[in-house]
Scaffold this motif. Structure first.
Motif, short mmCIF file in Angstrom:
data_model
loop_
_atom_site.label_atom_id
_atom_site.label_comp_id
_atom_site.label_asym_id
_atom_site.label_seq_id
_atom_site.Cartn_x
_atom_site.Cartn_y
_atom_site.Cartn_z
N GLN A 103 0.91 -1.18 -0.04
CA GLN A 103 -0.15 -0.12 -0.03
C GLN A 103 0.94 1.34 0.07
O GLN A 103 0.32 2.47 0.10
N GLU A 104 2.25 1.08 0.29
CA GLU A 104 3.30 2.20 0.18
C GLU A 104 4.36 1.76 -0.55
O GLU A 104 4.74 0.68 -0.63
N VAL A 105 5.02 2.71 -1.23
CA VAL A 105 6.04 2.34 -2.12
C VAL A 105 6.89 3.67 -1.93
O VAL A 105 6.51 4.63 -2.16
N ALA A 106 8.07 3.28 -2.31
CA ALA A 106 9.45 4.25 -2.34
C ALA A 106 10.20 4.05 -3.50
O ALA A 106 10.69 3.06 -3.97
N VAL A 107 10.41 5.35 -4.49
CA VAL A 107 11.41 5.24 -5.40
C VAL A 107 12.57 6.00 -5.08
O VAL A 107 12.72 7.15 -4.57
N MET A 108 13.83 5.21 -5.26
CA MET A 108 15.06 5.72 -4.66
C MET A 108 15.95 5.71 -5.50
O MET A 108 16.37 4.93 -6.36
N ILE A 109 16.67 6.80 -6.07
CA ILE A 109 17.53 7.30 -6.97
C ILE A 109 19.02 7.81 -6.30
O ILE A 109 18.83 8.82 -5.45
N ASP A 110 19.97 7.23 -6.69
CA ASP A 110 21.21 7.90 -6.14
C ASP A 110 21.56 9.63 -6.82
O ASP A 110 21.16 9.76 -7.71
N ILE A 132 10.36 23.57 2.85
CA ILE A 132 11.40 22.25 3.17
C ILE A 132 11.82 22.08 4.60
O ILE A 132 12.06 23.14 5.32
N SER A 133 11.58 20.90 5.18
CA SER A 133 11.92 20.68 6.57
C SER A 133 13.13 19.64 6.50
O SER A 133 13.24 18.87 5.67
N PHE A 134 13.63 19.54 7.86
CA PHE A 134 14.76 18.73 8.33
C PHE A 134 14.43 17.66 8.96
O PHE A 134 13.39 17.82 9.98
N SER A 135 14.38 16.13 9.15
CA SER A 135 14.21 15.29 9.94
C SER A 135 14.68 15.56 11.44
O SER A 135 15.48 16.31 11.41
N GLU A 136 14.22 15.10 12.36
CA GLU A 136 14.50 15.29 13.71
C GLU A 136 16.21 15.06 13.93
O GLU A 136 16.70 15.84 14.49
N THR A 139 19.06 13.90 9.12
CA THR A 139 19.67 12.97 8.26
C THR A 139 19.11 13.27 6.87
O THR A 139 19.57 12.68 5.75
N TYR A 140 17.91 13.73 6.67
CA TYR A 140 17.23 14.10 5.39
C TYR A 140 16.39 15.20 5.33
O TYR A 140 16.02 15.80 6.41
N ARG A 141 16.16 15.89 4.26
CA ARG A 141 15.40 17.01 4.17
C ARG A 141 13.89 16.41 3.13
O ARG A 141 14.25 15.54 2.62
N TYR A 142 13.08 17.12 3.44
CA TYR A 142 11.82 16.74 2.94
C TYR A 142 10.82 17.65 2.68
O TYR A 142 10.85 18.84 3.35
N PHE A 143 9.72 17.47 1.76
CA PHE A 143 8.37 18.13 1.80
C PHE A 143 7.41 17.58 1.21
O PHE A 143 7.73 16.47 0.43
N TYR A 144 6.32 17.65 1.66
CA TYR A 144 4.92 17.03 1.13
C TYR A 144 4.55 17.88 -0.16
O TYR A 144 4.32 18.93 -0.12
N LEU A 145 4.32 16.78 -1.10
CA LEU A 145 3.61 17.35 -2.20
C LEU A 145 1.89 17.28 -2.04
O LEU A 145 1.30 18.12 -2.27
N ASP A 147 -0.98 14.75 0.81
CA ASP A 147 -1.11 13.77 1.72
C ASP A 147 -0.45 12.61 1.41
O ASP A 147 -0.38 11.85 2.54
N THR A 148 -0.53 12.05 0.29
CA THR A 148 0.06 10.73 -0.09
C THR A 148 1.23 10.77 -0.66
O THR A 148 1.71 9.66 -1.23
N THR A 149 2.00 11.82 -0.85
CA THR A 149 3.30 11.78 -1.44
C THR A 149 4.13 12.78 -0.67
O THR A 149 4.02 13.97 -0.51
N LEU A 150 5.62 12.10 -0.35
CA LEU A 150 6.63 12.79 0.23
C LEU A 150 7.92 13.10 -0.70
O LEU A 150 8.28 11.67 -1.16
N ILE A 151 8.43 13.97 -0.72
CA ILE A 151 9.82 14.19 -1.28
C ILE A 151 10.92 14.23 -0.26
O ILE A 151 10.70 15.20 0.48
N SER A 152 12.17 13.19 -0.36
CA SER A 152 12.98 13.37 0.67
C SER A 152 14.10 13.02 0.06
O SER A 152 14.27 12.33 -0.81
N TRP A 153 15.27 13.77 0.62
CA TRP A 153 16.67 13.44 -0.12
C TRP A 153 17.73 13.97 1.16
O TRP A 153 17.34 14.57 2.09
N ASN A 154 18.91 13.30 0.71
CA ASN A 154 20.26 13.65 1.62
C ASN A 154 21.10 14.09 0.25
O ASN A 154 20.83 14.07 -0.94
N ASP A 155 22.34 13.86 0.69
CA ASP A 155 23.37 14.20 -0.42
C ASP A 155 23.82 12.96 -1.09
O ASP A 155 24.64 12.96 -2.20
#
Length: 503
Positions: A103-110, A132-136, A139-145, A147-155
């Protein structure tokens, strides 16, 4: 059909070697239920296409158009449609990872250029009125597109997490308290990566594409996805059989051929290799004509063990039992019928060369009891003449513990007279049949009238076959091979012409 193939081909790309494994595997959580490894650069190279142009056509141009609908930002549009390969590292395998009963999926790209990625994300977020927010633990940055889609990343890695709330098995109650950011937390917490040995084994290999799927979910009969797949109870095979089961798929595109290997490891599944055998009786294909042959289906099995296994699974409720009701008058039920078969079946068809005639079809089946088979044929046949039986429009004959059935009486006459065809099946075809439990082989010959298959297929493909085997140590394996006519090109560059959406 083309839509299905498009999805499959998009998933099929080359997996990198263990030299660059560290960044990729540490972000795959131990709670993952399926992992698909994708290396898009290899896909584009083998298919002889532009990766950026293909992504534009399928995805990025739509996003760029949506973006410019409310903000004409040439920088973002240019990055989306022309600079993705400068920002994201497609030379390393991207991953698609499933969670929470699919019911949930993540796409991960280097990430290739973290500075440029940050710049793009800040611009996109601001125009979406997002912060854009930082995790607690930063370790990563993120923002919500939404309620069902989140974009997150680090270096190192860029991810998109999604709730698939439009799938049939989606359970709103289960997901009510499960915020999509929980998936990002799992991904960027690298202290508990996936270490399943079958997954690690795939990571250490070089394949054009691989998939790792944990089938343990199927042991939970209350799970929404399991109920969606089965829609039934666990009669015959216990739900415990699916515990610790793992399915893996490997795909390779080579010069002249493509191979798909699907392997299922089921330590608690009640089958063993004694049910099937990897050999055929040598006389089972004696009268098969190899000239203008369309292909064949061969099957080798241990009839006694298979009958016992089927009885254990189904008992008196064997599927299609009513179809065999007439045989019971002669003391033969469906299980007895299986035992009457010697365990070797070979079905083949070939072109007669006459446009007005259907191809010749010959079924050869080894039998354990000629007398019983003849009694059944005599009782069921429409006509009997010198031990040649006519049954439902087909001609039947028993010889040397082989039951022959053909759509053409002339073929049976030749068998009676021991007239062996001038052209036999090739040695490669025979070895394929003899070394596998189940084989389906199709010859794509441009000289044959392949029903419904156009010239574009027969001109580009030579043959296709699949094999199936039960192996030792609770493994079963299914292999598909496609052979192309052009032996100087990669098979994917040929296949791409039959896939919509690829340039």
């Amino acid at each position: 059909m083309k839509n299905i193939i498009s999805i499959v081909v998009l998933m099929i790309t080359l997996f990198s070697t263990s030299v660059i494994q560290a960044v990729e595997t540490k972000y795959i959580p131990s709670t993952s239920q399926a992992v698909f490894s994708i290396k898009l650069n290899e896909l584009s190279s083998k298919a002889e296409i532009s990766l950026q142009k293909t992504l534009n056509k399928l995805f990025m141009q739509k996003f760029a158009d949506n973006f410019t609908a409310y903000r004409d930002d040439e920088y973002v549009v240019e990055a989306m449609t022309n600079k993705l390969e400068q920002i994201l590292d497609f030379s390393k395998p991207s991953k698609i990872v499933s969670f929470n009963s699919y019911q949930e999926v993540a796409v991960m790209i280097d990430v290739l250029d973290a500075t440029e990625l940050n710049r793009i994300m800040i611009k996109i977020a601001s125009q979406e009125d997002k912060l854009i927010s930082f995790s607690e633990n930063y370790t990563y940055r993120y923002f919500y597109l939404d309620d069902t889609t989140l974009i997150s990343w680090n270096d190192e890695v860029f991810t998109v997490e999604m709730k698939l709330d439009d799938v049939y098995w989606y359970n709103e109650e289960l997901n009510k308290e499960n915020n999509i950011i929980n998936i990002a937390n799992l991904i960027f917490d690298t202290t508990s990566p996936l270490t399943n040995e079958k997954f690690i084994e795939l990571e250490n290999q070089t394949n054009d594409f691989y998939a790792w799927v944990d089938l343990s979910l199927l042991s939970d009969e209350t799970d929404e996805f399991t109920k969606f797949l089965f829609g039934r109870s666990y009669e015959g095979i216990s739900k415990e059989s699916y515990k610790d089961a793992i399915l893996t798929t490997k795909v390779n595109f080579n010069v002249g051929n493509a191979d798909i290997v699907i392997d299922t490891y089921s330590p608690n599944y009640p089958y063993d290799s004694s049910l099937l055998k990897k050999e055929l009786a040598d006389n089972i294909y004696t009268f098969v004509n190899g000239e203008n042959n369309y292909g064949f289906l061969s099957l080798a099995f241990n009839s006694t063990e298979l009958s016992k296994h089927l009885k254990t699974m189904f008992g008196e409720q064997f599927p299609f039992t009513e179809d065999f009701a007439q045989l019971e008058e002669y003391g033969v039920d469906v299980y007895k019928l299986v035992e009457l078969l010697g365990g070797d079946i070979f079905i083949s068809a070939w072109d007669t060369g006459n446009e007005n005639e259907d191809p010749d079809l010959l079924i050869s089946a080894s039998i354990t009891d000629e007398n019983t088979i003849k009694i059944l044929l005599d009782a069921l046949a429409d006509d009997v003449n010198n031990d040649i039986y006519t049954l439902a429009g087909n001609t039947c004959y028993v010889k040397d513990s082989i039951l022959y059935i053909s759509s053409n009486p002339t073929v049976i006459e030749k068998i009676v007279n021991n007239e062996i065809p001038n052209v036999k099946l090739s040695e490669n075809q025979i070895n394929l049949a003899k070394n596998n439990t189940l084989v389906f082989y199709l010859e794509l010959n441009s000289n044959l009238d392949l029903y419904g298959i156009g010239d574009e297929y027969t001109e580009n493909f030579e043959s296709v076959y699949f094999t199936s085997n039960i192996l030792e140590a609770n493994h079963s394996q299914f292999v598909i091979r496609i052979n192309t006519r052009d032996k100087e090109k990669n098979a994917l560059s040929v296949i791409k012409y039959f896939v919509g959406g690829l340039e």
